[in-house]
Scaffold this active site. Structure first.
Site, mmCIF file in Angstrom:
data_model
loop_
_atom_site.group_PDB
_atom_site.id
_atom_site.type_symbol
_atom_site.label_atom_id
_atom_site.label_comp_id
_atom_site.label_asym_id
_atom_site.label_seq_id
_atom_site.Cartn_x
_atom_site.Cartn_y
_atom_site.Cartn_z
ATOM 1 N N ASP A 146 -7.139 -2.581 6.916
ATOM 2 C CA ASP A 146 -5.865 -3.197 6.284
ATOM 3 C C ASP A 146 -5.069 -2.280 5.599
ATOM 4 O OD1 ASP A 146 -4.100 -5.455 5.653
ATOM 5 O OD2 ASP A 146 -5.477 -6.169 4.096
ATOM 6 N N LYS A 148 -2.057 -0.278 4.598
ATOM 7 C CA LYS A 148 -0.495 -0.867 4.360
ATOM 8 C C LYS A 148 -0.225 -0.481 2.970
ATOM 9 C CE LYS A 148 -1.861 -5.480 2.766
ATOM 10 N NZ LYS A 148 -1.608 -6.846 2.979
ATOM 11 N N ASN A 151 -2.120 -1.622 -0.164
ATOM 12 C CA ASN A 151 -3.273 -1.165 -0.382
ATOM 13 C C ASN A 151 -3.410 0.303 -0.716
ATOM 14 O OD1 ASN A 151 -4.237 -3.650 -0.128
ATOM 15 N ND2 ASN A 151 -4.894 -3.629 2.082
HETATM 16 N N1 LIG Z 1 -8.192 0.544 -9.098
HETATM 17 C C1 LIG Z 1 -6.772 -0.077 -9.793
HETATM 18 N N2 LIG Z 1 -6.074 0.406 -10.602
HETATM 19 C C2 LIG Z 1 -4.838 -0.187 -10.916
HETATM 20 N N3 LIG Z 1 -4.128 -1.036 -10.403
HETATM 21 C C3 LIG Z 1 -5.014 -1.946 -9.435
HETATM 22 C C4 LIG Z 1 -6.382 -1.259 -9.074
HETATM 23 N N4 LIG Z 1 -6.844 -1.996 -8.106
HETATM 24 C C5 LIG Z 1 -5.741 -2.916 -7.798
HETATM 25 N N5 LIG Z 1 -4.736 -2.893 -8.585
HETATM 26 C C6 LIG Z 1 -3.750 -3.828 -8.703
HETATM 27 O O1 LIG Z 1 -3.994 -5.081 -8.522
HETATM 28 C C7 LIG Z 1 -3.311 -5.517 -7.280
HETATM 29 C C8 LIG Z 1 -4.224 -6.361 -6.483
HETATM 30 O O2 LIG Z 1 -5.447 -5.560 -6.063
HETATM 31 P P1 LIG Z 1 -6.087 -5.759 -4.645
HETATM 32 O O3 LIG Z 1 -5.143 -6.014 -3.776
HETATM 33 O O4 LIG Z 1 -7.421 -4.870 -4.491
HETATM 34 O O5 LIG Z 1 -6.582 -7.499 -4.946
HETATM 35 P P2 LIG Z 1 -7.020 -8.213 -3.680
HETATM 36 O O6 LIG Z 1 -7.912 -9.455 -4.354
HETATM 37 O O7 LIG Z 1 -7.800 -7.563 -2.865
HETATM 38 O O8 LIG Z 1 -5.655 -8.628 -3.251
HETATM 39 P P3 LIG Z 1 -5.341 -9.289 -2.025
HETATM 40 O O9 LIG Z 1 -6.560 -9.789 -1.254
HETATM 41 O O10 LIG Z 1 -4.106 -10.158 -2.148
HETATM 42 O O11 LIG Z 1 -4.633 -7.822 -1.253
HETATM 43 C C9 LIG Z 1 -2.922 -4.418 -6.676
HETATM 44 O O12 LIG Z 1 -1.776 -4.580 -5.606
HETATM 45 C C10 LIG Z 1 -2.572 -3.237 -7.589
HETATM 46 O O13 LIG Z 1 -1.227 -3.474 -8.088
#
Ligand SMILES: Nc1ncnc2c1ncn2[C@@H]1O[C@H](COP(=O)(O)OP(=O)(O)OP(=O)(O)O)[C@@H](O)[C@H]1O
Length: 431
Positions: A146, A148, A151
């Site tokens: 994934d 992109k 991420n």
């Molecule tokens: N380690 C980090 N430090 C700072 N911000 C973060 C971090 N991890 C994630 N984020 C912020 O939080 C958002 C969502 O995180 P993430 O994409 O990991 O969640 P997710 O539940 O996997 O989301 P999705 O499944 O919708 O892609 C990211 O786009 C980023 O802006």
């Protein structure tokens, strides 16, 4: 003697298993599929991290339990300078928690939306760093699936990091995968064509990402899944009319190389480590010193503005406006009877196991190959006390582990998210 008093009455047992009471909660910086991402501070080490929490009930409802457990397992095997690494994992009765390296520079989707044009040298630097992360993952026999802009997260200094291992999997040379996973616009032809695929798909997705960062649009388009599939399988790769004013021929050649439908000709895909050699030797990357890049000694050409928030500040409003239940420290119910839990809840309980990097014996990617757990708390505390301010110590830890000094100037003006004001007591919409 690990227990100290918290909030005057709550003892925090630092010698016991890690849990939410070990952290102070600060502001929300992102929103994921099943919960928020917020800044937290380890109460004892004073290090800042990102806490990603996953509402168990929502995760079960959306049938994502296996993915969350898989993500937790894979992250334990990973430690790389250009990956958002896992530092702790644990759960309480309502949530599963990932404590990750903190990235205060924002994700690349945020920067794409904010900027009309991203310079070629900036894209080249990010792609070089990501190339190193992708090659490392493949060596660990992991396909990300994934890749992109959403991420890819920047740290405060501007280094790019791959995150979100939600659909990542292990691969074996003997078996091709066929399940369709990831984000359609970035999927390789062998994924949408359902002919079986392996690690080569990550190089394609990196190509789509590079194209989008350079030209502010994606190479394949389609309003329906069918149209998008056709576009990925058949459309010639067109570049915008003004492409040559935005990107050199060498850059376009890298994008074309990654977006090669024939896997045996795709850039990065030659067997036995030769794929990465092809990338290292490509003329677009002549200016990259790969050794100093991987030890994070190269200066990123774009440094995020740390005086402002590099994320959507509206994320924390949901809690403040009581649309969403705020996260609070809560004790686990004693003696929960596993047999009485729903099967998925029980699965999470049993398989989303506690992880603590400071106690881990796994080997680090970083130079000298010391086990990750040998990262000394005291050296990081020195970094904090030298600057007399709270800084994203995950970044500092990375740099000091990589053997490069932390330039004091680069952290002196850093944007430090202020702690959230205590949210009002939660009132459910129906009450
Ligand atoms: N380690 C980090 N430090 C700072 N911000 C973060 C971090 N991890 C994630 N984020 C912020 O939080 C958002 C969502 O995180 P993430 O994409 O990991 O969640 P997710 O539940 O996997 O989301 P999705 O499944 O919708 O892609 C990211 O786009 C980023 O802006």
């Amino acid at each position: 003697m690990g227990a100290v008093l918290c909030c005057l009455s709550e003892p925090v047992d630092y010698d016991g298993e890690v849990n939410l009471f070990h952290f102070d909660l600060h502001r929300a910086v992102g929103k994921g599929a099943f919960g928020k991402v917020r800044v937290v501070e380890h109460k004892r080490s004073k290090k800042l991290y990102a806490l990603k929490y996953i509402d168990k009930a929502r995760c079960i409802k959306q049938k994502a339990v296996a993915n969350v457990i898989q993500e937790r397992r894979l992250l334990e095997e990973i430690d790389h300078p250009f990956v958002v690494n896992l530092r702790y994992a644990f759960q309480d009765d309502e949530n599963c928690f990932f404590v990750l390296d903190l990235m205060l520079g924002g994700d690349l989707r945020f920067h794409l939306e904010r900027k009309r044009h991203i310079k070629e040298e900036v894209v080249r630097f990010w792609i070089a760093e990501l190339t190193s992360a992708v090659e490392y993952l493949h060596r660990q026999r992991i396909i990300h699936r994934d890749i992109k802009p959403d991420n890819i997260l920047l740290d405060a200094m501007g280094h790019a990091h791959l995150t979100d291992f939600n659909v990542a999997i292990h691969y074996s040379e003997r078996r091709m995968h066929s399940s369709v996973a990831g984000s359609m616009a970035y999927m390789a032809p062998e994924v949408v064509g359902r002919k079986g695929y392996s690690w080569s798909i990550d190089w394609w997705s990196l190509g789509v990402t590079a194209y989008e960062l350079l030209f502010h649009k994606r190479p394949f388009d389609g309003r329906t899944a069918e149209l998008m599939t056709n576009s990925i399988l058949k459309d010639p790769i067109h570049f915008p009319k003004d492409a040559s004013s935005r990107c050199s021929d060498a850059g376009i050649s890298v994008v074309r190389g990654l977006l090669e439908r024939n896997i045996s000709h795709r850039l990065g895909c030659r067997q036995n480590g030769q794929g990465i050699e092809d990338i290292h030797r490509h003329p677009w990357f002549t200016s990259i010193d790969w050794d100093s890049l991987e030890s994070k000694e190269s200066q990123p050409p774009f440094v995020p503005d740390m005086k402002q928030a590099n994320f959507d500040v509206s994320h924390e409003l949901d809690e403040f406006l009581m649309v969403e239940k705020p996260l609070t420290h809560s004790k686990r119910k004693a003696n929960a009877d596993l047999d009485k839990l729903k099967p998925e809840m029980r699965q999470l309980e049993e398989q989303f196991t506690v992880y603590d990097f400071s106690r881990s014996k796994r080997m680090s990617y970083y130079p000298h190959n010391q086990p990750v757990g040998t990262q000394s708390e005291s050296s990081d505390r020195t970094a904090v006390s030298q600057t007399n301010t709270l800084v994203p110590t995950a970044t500092i830890a990375e740099r000091s582990l990589a053997g490069s000094p932390v330039p004091p100037d680069s952290i002196a003006h850093m944007y430090i998210p202020p702690p959230m004001p205590p949210p009002p007591a939660h009132v459910s919409p129906s009450s």
